[in-house]
Write a protein that holds these residues in place. Structure first.
Motif, PDB file in Angstrom:
ATOM      1  N   PHE A   1      35.699  21.021  -7.341  1.00  0.00           N
ATOM      2  CA  PHE A   1      35.541  21.009  -5.883  1.00  0.00           C
ATOM      3  C   PHE A   1      34.084  21.354  -5.577  1.00  0.00           C
ATOM      4  O   PHE A   1      33.541  22.336  -6.095  1.00  0.00           O
ATOM      5  N   GLY A   2      33.440  20.547  -4.743  1.00  0.00           N
ATOM      6  CA  GLY A   2      32.018  20.734  -4.461  1.00  0.00           C
ATOM      7  C   GLY A   2      31.132  19.772  -5.223  1.00  0.00           C
ATOM      8  O   GLY A   2      29.907  19.835  -5.117  1.00  0.00           O
ATOM      9  N   PHE A   3      31.742  18.847  -5.973  1.00  0.00           N
ATOM     10  CA  PHE A   3      30.977  17.820  -6.687  1.00  0.00           C
ATOM     11  C   PHE A   3      30.171  16.972  -5.708  1.00  0.00           C
ATOM     12  O   PHE A   3      29.039  16.578  -5.986  1.00  0.00           O
ATOM     13  N   SER A   4      30.761  16.709  -4.540  1.00  0.00           N
ATOM     14  CA  SER A   4      30.084  15.978  -3.468  1.00  0.00           C
ATOM     15  C   SER A   4      30.371  16.679  -2.150  1.00  0.00           C
ATOM     16  O   SER A   4      31.459  17.236  -1.969  1.00  0.00           O
ATOM     17  N   VAL A   5      29.403  16.675  -1.241  1.00  0.00           N
ATOM     18  CA  VAL A   5      29.569  17.369   0.035  1.00  0.00           C
ATOM     19  C   VAL A   5      28.907  16.584   1.154  1.00  0.00           C
ATOM     20  O   VAL A   5      27.945  15.835   0.932  1.00  0.00           O
ATOM     21  N   SER A   6      29.430  16.770   2.368  1.00  0.00           N
ATOM     22  CA  SER A   6      28.827  16.193   3.560  1.00  0.00           C
ATOM     23  C   SER A   6      29.239  17.039   4.756  1.00  0.00           C
ATOM     24  O   SER A   6      30.331  17.613   4.761  1.00  0.00           O
ATOM     25  N   ILE A   7      28.367  17.122   5.757  1.00  0.00           N
ATOM     26  CA  ILE A   7      28.677  17.912   6.946  1.00  0.00           C
ATOM     27  C   ILE A   7      28.237  17.162   8.190  1.00  0.00           C
ATOM     28  O   ILE A   7      27.207  16.470   8.193  1.00  0.00           O
TER      29      ILE A   7
ATOM     30  N   ASN B   1      34.198  11.315  -5.736  1.00  0.00           N
ATOM     31  CA  ASN B   1      32.917  11.275  -6.422  1.00  0.00           C
ATOM     32  C   ASN B   1      31.752  11.227  -5.437  1.00  0.00           C
ATOM     33  O   ASN B   1      30.674  11.766  -5.701  1.00  0.00           O
ATOM     34  N   ALA B   2      31.975  10.582  -4.297  1.00  0.00           N
ATOM     35  CA  ALA B   2      30.971  10.501  -3.240  1.00  0.00           C
ATOM     36  C   ALA B   2      31.684  10.603  -1.901  1.00  0.00           C
ATOM     37  O   ALA B   2      32.747  10.016  -1.717  1.00  0.00           O
ATOM     38  N   VAL B   3      31.111  11.365  -0.972  1.00  0.00           N
ATOM     39  CA  VAL B   3      31.725  11.542   0.344  1.00  0.00           C
ATOM     40  C   VAL B   3      30.657  11.494   1.426  1.00  0.00           C
ATOM     41  O   VAL B   3      29.494  11.824   1.193  1.00  0.00           O
ATOM     42  N   ALA B   4      31.070  11.086   2.623  1.00  0.00           N
ATOM     43  CA  ALA B   4      30.202  11.127   3.799  1.00  0.00           C
ATOM     44  C   ALA B   4      31.074  11.302   5.025  1.00  0.00           C
ATOM     45  O   ALA B   4      32.192  10.774   5.083  1.00  0.00           O
ATOM     46  N   ILE B   5      30.596  12.045   5.990  1.00  0.00           N
ATOM     47  CA  ILE B   5      31.339  12.228   7.234  1.00  0.00           C
ATOM     48  C   ILE B   5      30.382  12.145   8.403  1.00  0.00           C
ATOM     49  O   ILE B   5      29.221  12.574   8.319  1.00  0.00           O
ATOM     50  N   ARG B   6      30.869  11.552   9.473  1.00  0.00           N
ATOM     51  CA  ARG B   6      30.110  11.464  10.720  1.00  0.00           C
ATOM     52  C   ARG B   6      31.112  11.486  11.856  1.00  0.00           C
ATOM     53  O   ARG B   6      31.911  10.560  12.006  1.00  0.00           O
TER      54      ARG B   6
ATOM     55  N   ILE C   1      28.775   4.895  -6.248  1.00  0.00           N
ATOM     56  CA  ILE C   1      27.914   5.933  -6.765  1.00  0.00           C
ATOM     57  C   ILE C   1      27.457   6.846  -5.632  1.00  0.00           C
ATOM     58  O   ILE C   1      27.297   8.047  -5.798  1.00  0.00           O
ATOM     59  N   SER C   2      27.228   6.276  -4.455  1.00  0.00           N
ATOM     60  CA  SER C   2      26.782   7.040  -3.297  1.00  0.00           C
ATOM     61  C   SER C   2      27.298   6.365  -2.044  1.00  0.00           C
ATOM     62  O   SER C   2      27.514   5.144  -2.025  1.00  0.00           O
ATOM     63  N   VAL C   3      27.521   7.148  -0.999  1.00  0.00           N
ATOM     64  CA  VAL C   3      27.992   6.591   0.267  1.00  0.00           C
ATOM     65  C   VAL C   3      27.305   7.301   1.423  1.00  0.00           C
ATOM     66  O   VAL C   3      26.852   8.446   1.290  1.00  0.00           O
ATOM     67  N   ALA C   4      27.233   6.630   2.555  1.00  0.00           N
ATOM     68  CA  ALA C   4      26.663   7.219   3.760  1.00  0.00           C
ATOM     69  C   ALA C   4      27.240   6.522   4.979  1.00  0.00           C
ATOM     70  O   ALA C   4      27.659   5.355   4.915  1.00  0.00           O
ATOM     71  N   LEU C   5      27.271   7.247   6.099  1.00  0.00           N
ATOM     72  CA  LEU C   5      27.714   6.710   7.380  1.00  0.00           C
ATOM     73  C   LEU C   5      26.613   6.887   8.408  1.00  0.00           C
ATOM     74  O   LEU C   5      25.973   7.949   8.469  1.00  0.00           O
ATOM     75  N   GLY C   6      26.419   5.872   9.240  1.00  0.00           N
ATOM     76  CA  GLY C   6      25.443   5.971  10.315  1.00  0.00           C
ATOM     77  C   GLY C   6      25.761   4.974  11.406  1.00  0.00           C
ATOM     78  O   GLY C   6      25.941   3.782  11.118  1.00  0.00           O
TER      79      GLY C   6
ATOM     80  N   GLY D   1      14.112  -4.837  -8.589  1.00  0.00           N
ATOM     81  CA  GLY D   1      15.272  -4.645  -9.427  1.00  0.00           C
ATOM     82  C   GLY D   1      15.573  -3.195  -9.775  1.00  0.00           C
ATOM     83  O   GLY D   1      16.375  -2.931 -10.655  1.00  0.00           O
ATOM     84  N   SER D   2      14.918  -2.260  -9.110  1.00  0.00           N
ATOM     85  CA  SER D   2      15.176  -0.845  -9.416  1.00  0.00           C
ATOM     86  C   SER D   2      16.585  -0.462  -9.012  1.00  0.00           C
ATOM     87  O   SER D   2      17.233  -1.128  -8.221  1.00  0.00           O
ATOM     88  N   ILE D   3      17.068   0.632  -9.575  1.00  0.00           N
ATOM     89  CA  ILE D   3      18.448   1.032  -9.391  1.00  0.00           C
ATOM     90  C   ILE D   3      18.564   2.092  -8.302  1.00  0.00           C
ATOM     91  O   ILE D   3      17.831   3.065  -8.292  1.00  0.00           O
ATOM     92  N   PHE D   4      19.487   1.897  -7.375  1.00  0.00           N
ATOM     93  CA  PHE D   4      19.828   2.898  -6.374  1.00  0.00           C
ATOM     94  C   PHE D   4      20.840   3.836  -7.017  1.00  0.00           C
ATOM     95  O   PHE D   4      21.932   3.409  -7.386  1.00  0.00           O
ATOM     96  N   ASN D   5      20.524   5.120  -7.129  1.00  0.00           N
ATOM     97  CA  ASN D   5      21.477   6.017  -7.764  1.00  0.00           C
ATOM     98  C   ASN D   5      21.541   7.383  -7.111  1.00  0.00           C
ATOM     99  O   ASN D   5      22.037   8.334  -7.685  1.00  0.00           O
ATOM    100  N   SER D   6      21.020   7.508  -5.885  1.00  0.00           N
ATOM    101  CA  SER D   6      21.148   8.776  -5.190  1.00  0.00           C
ATOM    102  C   SER D   6      21.576   8.532  -3.758  1.00  0.00           C
ATOM    103  O   SER D   6      21.150   7.557  -3.143  1.00  0.00           O
ATOM    104  N   GLY D   7      22.433   9.408  -3.233  1.00  0.00           N
ATOM    105  CA  GLY D   7      22.984   9.204  -1.905  1.00  0.00           C
ATOM    106  C   GLY D   7      22.328  10.102  -0.882  1.00  0.00           C
ATOM    107  O   GLY D   7      21.726  11.109  -1.195  1.00  0.00           O
ATOM    108  N   ALA D   8      22.498   9.756   0.375  1.00  0.00           N
ATOM    109  CA  ALA D   8      21.990  10.584   1.465  1.00  0.00           C
ATOM    110  C   ALA D   8      22.850  10.355   2.694  1.00  0.00           C
ATOM    111  O   ALA D   8      23.393   9.270   2.892  1.00  0.00           O
ATOM    112  N   ASP D   9      22.968  11.391   3.510  1.00  0.00           N
ATOM    113  CA  ASP D   9      23.699  11.258   4.763  1.00  0.00           C
ATOM    114  C   ASP D   9      22.742  10.830   5.861  1.00  0.00           C
ATOM    115  O   ASP D   9      21.655  11.383   5.996  1.00  0.00           O
TER     116      ASP D   9
END
Length: 215
Positions: free
Chosen positions: A74-80, A121-126, A166-171, A206-214
């Motif tokens: 628990f806490g592997f991924s977080v969003s607020i 594994n990946a979470v996002a909330i808005r 791998i990563s998710v975001a909401l906007g 061709g670079s790889i996207f591998n980090s998420g952001a809210d």
């Protein structure tokens, strides 16, 4: 050009070695959430998440979140977002929703899962929309006026044969789902927004996207 400056260093009040504090972070306004996926308060490597509040230029720990049924990592991924926090526990295949009341206390509101596969594994909330994902699925859930959550859609990129979440975001009214191994980000929008409900962002080099952001 302006340069970034360190405002404050945030640490846990009960920090311990190998808790993996701060591997997952998210911020909204004056509140930040920090994951500690190997914290042992609920059992060996059960995990926790910390809430910090800003006052001026200082930050202080407001709460430590542990689910009612302690889950592995628990806490592997977080969003607020506002008074709502979303915390993933991928080995358990779920994500937990916590809410803050008028007194500043945090309590567990819901546990989000899907019959289509494990998530967290990946979470996002808005606002009242949550996006939880793992592997090749990403699920959208919404909250009604009574505080109940329900899954409304599962997002499947039509041309992806790789692990996508791998990563998710909401906007706004868009959802981003990162496919790191594929080197692309899928942009989902409601079906009433032409021309398509899925777009793809790919870097020219061709670079790889591998980090998420809210957002």
């Amino acid at each position: 050009a302006a340069t970034a400056q360190t405002e404050f260093k945030i640490t846990a009040s009960d920090a311990a070695a190998n808790d993996n504090f701060a591997e997952a972070v998210s911020i909204d306004g004056d509140y930040a959430i920090v994951g500690s996926r190997k914290d042992d308060d609920g059992g060996s490597e059960s995990g926790s998440a910390y809430i910090f509040q800003r006052d001026g230029t200082s930050w202080s720990q407001q709460a430590k979140l542990i689910p009612s049924d302690p889950a592995s990592r628990f806490g592997f991924s977080v969003s607020i977002s506002g008074n709502t926090a979303l915390i993933g526990a991928p080995p358990a295949g779920v994500a937990y929703v916590f809410v803050r009341d008028a007194t500043g206390s945090w309590s567990e509101q819901a546990k989000l899962s899907t019959p289509e596969g494990p998530v967290g594994n990946a979470v996002a909330i808005r606002g009242d929309t949550a996006l939880v994902a793992s592997g090749d699925i990403a699920c959208v859930s919404v909250r009604d006026g009574t505080g109940s959550w329900s899954q409304v859609e599962t997002l499947f990129p039509s041309d992806s044969g790789e692990e996508i979440s791998i990563s998710v975001a909401l906007g706004g009214n868009s959802a981003l789902v990162g496919a790191g191994r594929e080197g692309a980000v899928y942009v989902f929008v409601p079906e009433d927004r032409p021309p398509s409900d899925v777009s793809i962002i790919q870097p020219p080099d061709g670079s790889i996207f591998n980090s998420g952001a809210d957002i």
